[in-house]
Scaffold this motif. Sequence first.
Motif, mmCIF file in Angstrom:
data_model
loop_
_atom_site.group_PDB
_atom_site.id
_atom_site.type_symbol
_atom_site.label_atom_id
_atom_site.label_comp_id
_atom_site.label_asym_id
_atom_site.label_seq_id
_atom_site.Cartn_x
_atom_site.Cartn_y
_atom_site.Cartn_z
ATOM 1 N N GLY A 1 -0.217 8.444 10.204
ATOM 2 C CA GLY A 1 -0.550 9.482 11.177
ATOM 3 C C GLY A 1 0.666 10.010 11.917
ATOM 4 N N VAL A 2 1.797 10.093 11.208
ATOM 5 C CA VAL A 2 3.041 10.555 11.818
ATOM 6 C C VAL A 2 3.212 12.052 11.563
ATOM 7 N N VAL A 3 3.473 12.786 12.634
ATOM 8 C CA VAL A 3 3.744 14.211 12.531
ATOM 9 C C VAL A 3 5.253 14.383 12.582
ATOM 10 N N SER A 4 5.789 15.181 11.680
ATOM 11 C CA SER A 4 7.232 15.393 11.619
ATOM 12 C C SER A 4 7.729 16.102 12.870
ATOM 13 N N ASP A 5 8.845 15.612 13.391
ATOM 14 C CA ASP A 5 9.473 16.235 14.565
ATOM 15 C C ASP A 5 10.404 17.375 14.164
ATOM 16 N N ALA B 1 0.816 -1.217 0.000
ATOM 17 C CA ALA B 1 0.000 0.000 0.000
ATOM 18 C C ALA B 1 0.848 1.265 0.000
ATOM 19 N N ILE B 2 2.016 1.231 0.631
ATOM 20 C CA ILE B 2 2.809 2.458 0.763
ATOM 21 C C ILE B 2 3.990 2.543 -0.196
ATOM 22 N N LYS B 3 4.247 1.487 -0.965
ATOM 23 C CA LYS B 3 5.499 1.462 -1.725
ATOM 24 C C LYS B 3 5.629 2.560 -2.778
ATOM 25 N N LYS B 4 4.559 3.093 -3.271
ATOM 26 C CA LYS B 4 4.662 4.159 -4.278
ATOM 27 C C LYS B 4 4.249 5.518 -3.723
ATOM 28 N N MET B 5 4.202 5.616 -2.405
ATOM 29 C CA MET B 5 3.807 6.879 -1.778
ATOM 30 C C MET B 5 5.023 7.762 -1.532
ATOM 31 N N SER B 6 4.760 9.046 -1.503
ATOM 32 C CA SER B 6 5.806 10.008 -1.124
ATOM 33 C C SER B 6 5.969 9.966 0.394
ATOM 34 N N VAL B 7 7.013 10.594 0.885
ATOM 35 C CA VAL B 7 7.246 10.655 2.326
ATOM 36 C C VAL B 7 6.039 11.269 3.033
ATOM 37 N N GLU B 8 5.497 12.340 2.468
ATOM 38 C CA GLU B 8 4.347 12.996 3.082
ATOM 39 C C GLU B 8 3.133 12.064 3.115
ATOM 40 N N GLU B 9 2.923 11.324 2.044
ATOM 41 C CA GLU B 9 1.789 10.400 1.994
ATOM 42 C C GLU B 9 1.950 9.272 3.014
ATOM 43 N N VAL B 10 3.184 8.780 3.182
ATOM 44 C CA VAL B 10 3.432 7.733 4.176
ATOM 45 C C VAL B 10 3.204 8.279 5.576
ATOM 46 N N ARG B 11 3.654 9.494 5.825
ATOM 47 C CA ARG B 11 3.404 10.117 7.133
ATOM 48 C C ARG B 11 1.900 10.204 7.392
ATOM 49 N N HIS B 12 1.162 10.634 6.400
ATOM 50 C CA HIS B 12 -0.284 10.750 6.541
ATOM 51 C C HIS B 12 -0.913 9.366 6.764
#
Length: 166
Positions: A144-148, A130-141
Amino acid sequence: MSEGTKEPDGGEEKVVLKTHDGQEFTVDMATANRSGTLKNLLSEVGGSSDNPQVIPLPSSITSPVLGKVVEYCQRHAGGGGGTGGVQALEQFDEELVELDKDMLLDVTYAAAFLDVPRLLDLTSQAVADAIKKMSVEEVRHYFGVVSDFTEEEEKVIRSECPWAFE
């Protein structure tokens, strides 16, 4: 207590799994033994068909999630020799991971907690697909990861490691 052991009355040993929301799932030992966590726990405490051991599960394992795990373990407890054989199990596995994102992640967590390695592999692969073609932002979303990082720190990291953001 071993897999397939019969009680004196001829009944199969059972165990009751109780979710935080109060749902109880009564499963036979062949199904329970698909879980390393349950197998280890049950070897310590025992149970019987008349008075099965009740095992409370953490709040993160809800009844719909446990239902999927139990269904998987029941189907795989026979080793694929049942109705339809290996092909039917493969089809079942493919259909099992066609879940919405939240349910897929919850089943993955439950498989890890209950130590059901093949289910964990199956759901982890579905998440990876599901995540292999996602951008970093899409994977974070997705997770549900918020950048530190502050905006400036992230710019530095992006300039030093552009390959990580491709």
